[in-house]
Design a protein around this motif. Structure first.
Motif, PDB file in Angstrom:
ATOM      1  N   CYS A  50       0.832  -1.198   0.000  1.00 56.10           N
ATOM      2  CA  CYS A  50       0.000   0.000   0.000  1.00 56.10           C
ATOM      3  C   CYS A  50       0.866   1.247   0.000  1.00 56.10           C
ATOM      4  O   CYS A  50       1.988   1.244   0.510  1.00 56.10           O
ATOM      5  CB  CYS A  50      -0.922  -0.013   1.214  1.00 56.10           C
ATOM      6  N   PHE A  51       0.313   2.287  -0.569  1.00 57.26           N
ATOM      7  CA  PHE A  51       0.990   3.577  -0.648  1.00 57.26           C
ATOM      8  C   PHE A  51       0.042   4.637  -0.111  1.00 57.26           C
ATOM      9  O   PHE A  51      -1.165   4.572  -0.337  1.00 57.26           O
ATOM     10  CB  PHE A  51       1.360   3.905  -2.105  1.00 57.26           C
ATOM     11  N   MET A  52       0.621   5.590   0.590  1.00 58.95           N
ATOM     12  CA  MET A  52      -0.170   6.700   1.112  1.00 58.95           C
ATOM     13  C   MET A  52       0.506   8.013   0.759  1.00 58.95           C
ATOM     14  O   MET A  52       1.728   8.089   0.686  1.00 58.95           O
ATOM     15  CB  MET A  52      -0.323   6.571   2.629  1.00 58.95           C
ATOM     16  N   ALA A  53      -0.321   9.027   0.533  1.00 58.17           N
ATOM     17  CA  ALA A  53       0.173  10.365   0.232  1.00 58.17           C
ATOM     18  C   ALA A  53      -0.062  11.251   1.450  1.00 58.17           C
ATOM     19  O   ALA A  53      -1.153  11.250   2.025  1.00 58.17           O
ATOM     20  CB  ALA A  53      -0.556  10.936  -0.976  1.00 58.17           C
ATOM     21  N   TRP A  59      -2.971  13.064   5.873  1.00 59.49           N
ATOM     22  CA  TRP A  59      -2.932  11.912   4.978  1.00 59.49           C
ATOM     23  C   TRP A  59      -3.973  12.169   3.905  1.00 59.49           C
ATOM     24  O   TRP A  59      -5.169  12.193   4.170  1.00 59.49           O
ATOM     25  CB  TRP A  59      -3.185  10.625   5.739  1.00 59.49           C
ATOM     26  N   ALA A  60      -3.519  12.397   2.687  1.00 59.35           N
ATOM     27  CA  ALA A  60      -4.377  12.899   1.618  1.00 59.35           C
ATOM     28  C   ALA A  60      -4.924  11.827   0.689  1.00 59.35           C
ATOM     29  O   ALA A  60      -5.953  12.030   0.054  1.00 59.35           O
ATOM     30  CB  ALA A  60      -3.607  13.924   0.796  1.00 59.35           C
ATOM     31  N   GLY A  61      -4.247  10.697   0.568  1.00 58.10           N
ATOM     32  CA  GLY A  61      -4.708   9.694  -0.389  1.00 58.10           C
ATOM     33  C   GLY A  61      -4.015   8.367  -0.205  1.00 58.10           C
ATOM     34  O   GLY A  61      -3.054   8.252   0.566  1.00 58.10           O
ATOM     35  N   CYS A  62      -4.518   7.385  -0.940  1.00 56.20           N
ATOM     36  CA  CYS A  62      -3.960   6.040  -0.828  1.00 56.20           C
ATOM     37  C   CYS A  62      -4.155   5.271  -2.135  1.00 56.20           C
ATOM     38  O   CYS A  62      -4.956   5.650  -2.991  1.00 56.20           O
ATOM     39  CB  CYS A  62      -4.623   5.272   0.316  1.00 56.20           C
ATOM     40  N   ALA A  63      -3.421   4.179  -2.248  1.00 58.98           N
ATOM     41  CA  ALA A  63      -3.544   3.245  -3.364  1.00 58.98           C
ATOM     42  C   ALA A  63      -2.826   1.964  -2.962  1.00 58.98           C
ATOM     43  O   ALA A  63      -1.857   2.018  -2.196  1.00 58.98           O
ATOM     44  CB  ALA A  63      -2.926   3.824  -4.629  1.00 58.98           C
ATOM     45  N   GLU A  74      -2.743  -5.926  -9.846  1.00 58.31           N
ATOM     46  CA  GLU A  74      -3.931  -5.084  -9.929  1.00 58.31           C
ATOM     47  C   GLU A  74      -3.814  -3.887  -8.986  1.00 58.31           C
ATOM     48  O   GLU A  74      -3.389  -4.016  -7.846  1.00 58.31           O
ATOM     49  CB  GLU A  74      -5.180  -5.890  -9.563  1.00 58.31           C
ATOM     50  N   MET A  75      -4.240  -2.750  -9.484  1.00 58.54           N
ATOM     51  CA  MET A  75      -4.339  -1.528  -8.710  1.00 58.54           C
ATOM     52  C   MET A  75      -5.645  -1.595  -7.923  1.00 58.54           C
ATOM     53  O   MET A  75      -6.695  -1.889  -8.482  1.00 58.54           O
ATOM     54  CB  MET A  75      -4.382  -0.349  -9.697  1.00 58.54           C
ATOM     55  N   LYS A  76      -5.565  -1.326  -6.613  1.00 60.69           N
ATOM     56  CA  LYS A  76      -6.757  -1.398  -5.769  1.00 60.69           C
ATOM     57  C   LYS A  76      -6.841  -0.155  -4.891  1.00 60.69           C
ATOM     58  O   LYS A  76      -5.827   0.412  -4.497  1.00 60.69           O
ATOM     59  CB  LYS A  76      -6.687  -2.617  -4.844  1.00 60.69           C
ATOM     60  N   ARG A  77      -8.063   0.226  -4.565  1.00 58.07           N
ATOM     61  CA  ARG A  77      -8.370   1.212  -3.531  1.00 58.07           C
ATOM     62  C   ARG A  77      -7.655   2.554  -3.711  1.00 58.07           C
ATOM     63  O   ARG A  77      -7.112   3.120  -2.770  1.00 58.07           O
ATOM     64  CB  ARG A  77      -8.092   0.629  -2.150  1.00 58.07           C
ATOM     65  N   VAL A  78      -7.674   3.074  -4.936  1.00 58.35           N
ATOM     66  CA  VAL A  78      -7.080   4.386  -5.215  1.00 58.35           C
ATOM     67  C   VAL A  78      -8.075   5.458  -4.767  1.00 58.35           C
ATOM     68  O   VAL A  78      -9.239   5.449  -5.176  1.00 58.35           O
ATOM     69  CB  VAL A  78      -6.761   4.549  -6.717  1.00 58.35           C
ATOM     70  N   GLU A 118     -16.139   8.925 -13.772  1.00 59.48           N
ATOM     71  CA  GLU A 118     -15.599   9.443 -15.026  1.00 59.48           C
ATOM     72  C   GLU A 118     -14.247  10.126 -14.863  1.00 59.48           C
ATOM     73  O   GLU A 118     -13.361   9.974 -15.705  1.00 59.48           O
ATOM     74  CB  GLU A 118     -16.590  10.424 -15.685  1.00 59.48           C
ATOM     75  N   LYS A 119     -14.074  10.877 -13.773  1.00 60.84           N
ATOM     76  CA  LYS A 119     -12.796  11.582 -13.583  1.00 60.84           C
ATOM     77  C   LYS A 119     -11.660  10.581 -13.380  1.00 60.84           C
ATOM     78  O   LYS A 119     -10.558  10.786 -13.886  1.00 60.84           O
ATOM     79  CB  LYS A 119     -12.879  12.551 -12.410  1.00 60.84           C
ATOM     80  N   ALA A 120     -11.927   9.506 -12.676  1.00 60.55           N
ATOM     81  CA  ALA A 120     -10.905   8.474 -12.488  1.00 60.55           C
ATOM     82  C   ALA A 120     -10.562   7.825 -13.827  1.00 60.55           C
ATOM     83  O   ALA A 120      -9.390   7.637 -14.154  1.00 60.55           O
ATOM     84  CB  ALA A 120     -11.371   7.429 -11.485  1.00 60.55           C
TER      85      ALA A 120
END
Length: 154
Positions: A50-53, A59-63, A74-78, A118-120
């Motif tokens: 996992c990665f976090m921003a 803590w602004a985001g994750c993926a 597979e990319m999950k939970r962006v 749509e934005k994603a």
């Protein structure tokens, strides 16, 4: 304001909070049978990174990058908190996943997202992801409300 990207495990408490925010955003968009939000701590058929921003003290985001035992990545939970959108954080998180994937010797990264995001979808296309057929476990019951994408990263 620039984001720093950190690699972490699936049990980080701020990651859990960000994923809960993502779920709260997605639940109203899709019927229960189309909701693909899995609990990443329950993924035991492979490896997850996992990665976090972080922006300043927030803590602004994750993926998360999930690699199955069969070698499918597979990319999950962006997710990026709405207060931090438009700053390139999602792109930084995805780049971190792609870099990790290359270091592990994998060549393709897949993702599933919903048709109402749509934005994603636009961001993924901008980053070089193209639509593809259902992959992995999604092949068993492809969902018409899902968009499947893939990028060759090596």
């Amino acid at each position: 304001m620039s984001a720093q990207i950190f690699e972490t495990d699936a049990t980080h408490p701020h990651l859990t909070r960000l994923i809960a925010e993502l779920d709260a955003y997605q639940y109203p968009l899709y019927p229960p049978e189309s909701f693909q939000g899995i609990n990443i701590t329950e993924l035991d058929d492979g490896e997850i990174t996992c990665f976090m921003a972080r922006v300043d003290d927030d803590w602004a985001g994750c993926a998360c990058l999930y690699i199955t035992r069969q070698g499918l990545a597979e990319m999950k939970r962006v997710y990026v908190n709405p207060l931090f959108r438009g700053q390139g954080i999602a792109s930084l998180l995805i780049a971190a996943m792609e870099k990790k994937l290359k270091a592990l010797g994998h060549r393709e990264l897949f993702l599933e997202t919903g048709v109402f995001q749509e934005k994603a979808i636009t961001l993924y296309e901008k980053l070089g992801y193209s639509r593809t057929q259902a992959f992995g476990d999604y092949q068993q019951a492809p969902d018409p409300l899902s968009v499947y994408m893939m990028k060759a990263v090596a």
